[in-house]
Design an enzyme around this catalytic site. Structure first.
Site, PDB file in Angstrom:
ATOM      1  N   CYS A  14     -13.546  12.722-104.601  1.00 26.13           N
ATOM      2  CA  CYS A  14     -13.184  11.308-104.524  1.00 26.13           C
ATOM      3  C   CYS A  14     -11.712  11.253-104.173  1.00 26.13           C
ATOM      4  O   CYS A  14     -10.853  11.549-105.013  1.00 26.13           O
ATOM      5  CB  CYS A  14     -13.467  10.597-105.843  1.00 26.13           C
ATOM      6  SG  CYS A  14     -13.016   8.840-105.798  1.00 26.13           S
ATOM      7  N   HIS A  45     -21.460  13.063 -95.983  1.00 22.51           N
ATOM      8  CA  HIS A  45     -21.122  11.819 -95.295  1.00 22.51           C
ATOM      9  C   HIS A  45     -21.850  11.748 -93.959  1.00 22.51           C
ATOM     10  O   HIS A  45     -21.921  12.737 -93.225  1.00 22.51           O
ATOM     11  CB  HIS A  45     -19.620  11.731 -95.025  1.00 22.51           C
ATOM     12  CG  HIS A  45     -18.809  11.464 -96.243  1.00 22.51           C
ATOM     13  ND1 HIS A  45     -18.554  10.188 -96.692  1.00 22.51           N
ATOM     14  CD2 HIS A  45     -18.222  12.311 -97.119  1.00 22.51           C
ATOM     15  CE1 HIS A  45     -17.823  10.260 -97.796  1.00 22.51           C
ATOM     16  NE2 HIS A  45     -17.603  11.528 -98.078  1.00 22.51           N
ATOM     17  N   GLU A  67     -21.387   3.849-100.668  1.00 19.51           N
ATOM     18  CA  GLU A  67     -21.186   5.114-101.378  1.00 19.51           C
ATOM     19  C   GLU A  67     -22.434   5.527-102.148  1.00 19.51           C
ATOM     20  O   GLU A  67     -23.092   4.700-102.798  1.00 19.51           O
ATOM     21  CB  GLU A  67     -20.005   5.011-102.340  1.00 19.51           C
ATOM     22  CG  GLU A  67     -18.649   4.938-101.654  1.00 19.51           C
ATOM     23  CD  GLU A  67     -17.520   5.267-102.595  1.00 19.51           C
ATOM     24  OE1 GLU A  67     -17.629   6.279-103.325  1.00 19.51           O
ATOM     25  OE2 GLU A  67     -16.520   4.523-102.601  1.00 19.51           O
ATOM     26  N   CYS A  87     -13.040   4.072 -99.739  1.00 19.08           N
ATOM     27  CA  CYS A  87     -13.634   5.386 -99.997  1.00 19.08           C
ATOM     28  C   CYS A  87     -12.773   6.407 -99.277  1.00 19.08           C
ATOM     29  O   CYS A  87     -12.777   6.475 -98.044  1.00 19.08           O
ATOM     30  CB  CYS A  87     -15.075   5.441 -99.504  1.00 19.08           C
ATOM     31  SG  CYS A  87     -15.856   7.069 -99.723  1.00 19.08           S
ATOM     32  N   GLY A 108     -14.721   9.121 -97.487  1.00 23.93           N
ATOM     33  CA  GLY A 108     -15.374   8.475 -96.359  1.00 23.93           C
ATOM     34  C   GLY A 108     -14.428   8.223 -95.208  1.00 23.93           C
ATOM     35  O   GLY A 108     -14.808   8.334 -94.037  1.00 23.93           O
TER      36      GLY A 108
END
Length: 280
Positions: A74, A161, A210, A219, A222
């Site tokens: 994260c 992803h 997410e 994100c 991301g």
């Protein structure tokens, strides 16, 4: 059992942070999910538990999604936790360990709203088994589509992803198409689904559904995946500003494969909670 917590965020991507470095805390997946609930708990996009760092790491960061599932990375939380450790130690560089690896973070001169932090999110992993995908295929073009989107690229930034490139992000109903894409059989561990509108060779607009959390204001991993996949497609260079609903991150994909993410951190409030009030 009253336990102090801190509510932090990076561009609105928010976290409840508990510190178990000196005191063992009984945090099960169910308890983390209950604390993360926005109506019956404190509420957050990810629940963060700090554990002791070892072998060169300053801290271990355990990440759980609001459904209790564990996340490998994260980016926004990495910056937040590095800033906490730096506040304690006075260090300008902090190594945050996750289940996906060690993430070095450094303090940079402040932006318009305060300090900026740059995290080395590690190398982008581009193989189908790295994402992972259910079967062998070219990760630059996945056979996946939903209303209004098709032909995503995939990579791993410590978690899976898939990135779709679209002409008009505002025209998509992300809440309708996000859940099915997250749970598509192509992703055995589910996936974070990014939707990108290329504004310029050095500027992307991004929204992310997410895994385990749904739509969030930002994100970090991301944004890293979006820049990597856009550069692989020849849509951008290797450095760009990524504009998310909560604000901007600067992402750079270095020549050695590592991805750098720069952005702010913030503490919203602090408090205490009774762990026994949440199911174990």
């Amino acid at each position: 059992m009253m336990v102090p917590f801190r509510k932090m965020h990076g561009l609105g991507n928010d976290f409840v942070v508990l510190d178990a470095r000196r005191t063992d805390l009984p945090i099960s997946p169910a308890r983390a999910a209950s604390i993360a609930d926005r109506r019956f708990g404190v509420g957050c996009d990810q629940f963060i538990l700090l554990e002791p760092g070892t072998d060169g790491a300053d801290v271990f960061m355990r990440i759980r999604n609001p459904d209790g599932s564990e996340a490998g990375a994260c980016g926004n939380a990495t910056r937040c936790i590095a800033s906490l450790v730096a506040e304690e130690t006075g260090a300008g560089r902090v190594v945050v360990r996750t289940i996906a690896g060690d993430l070095p973070v450094e303090r940079l001169p402040g932006g318009p709203k305060g300090e900026l932090w740059r995290a080395d999110m590690g190398p982008a992993r581009l193989g189908w088994q790295d994402v992972p995908l259910a079967r062998a295929m070219d990760t630059l073009h996945l056979p996946l589509a939903a209303p209004g989107v098709a032909d995503p690229a995939a990579c791993s930034m410590g978690n899976p992803h898939a990135t779709f490139f679209v002409p008009d992000l505002a025209a998509l109903d992300l809440g309708a198409i996000g859940p099915a894409l997250e749970h598509d059989a192509l992703f055995p561990q589910r996936a974070n689904i990014g939707f990108v509108q290329v504004l310029a060779p050095d500027h992307l607009r991004l929204a992310v559904w997410e895994r385990g959390a749904g739509l969030t204001l930002a994100c970090g991993s991301g944004a890293c995946a979006a820049l990597v996949n856009a550069a692989r497609r020849g849509l951008t260079g290797r450095r760009a500003t990524v504009t998310l609903p909560g604000g901007d991150l600067v992402i750079e994909w270095r020549g050695d494969g590592h991805v750098l993410m720069t952005g702010p951190v913030a503490t919203a409030f602090t408090g205490s909670l009774d762990l026994q009030a949440y199911p174990s």
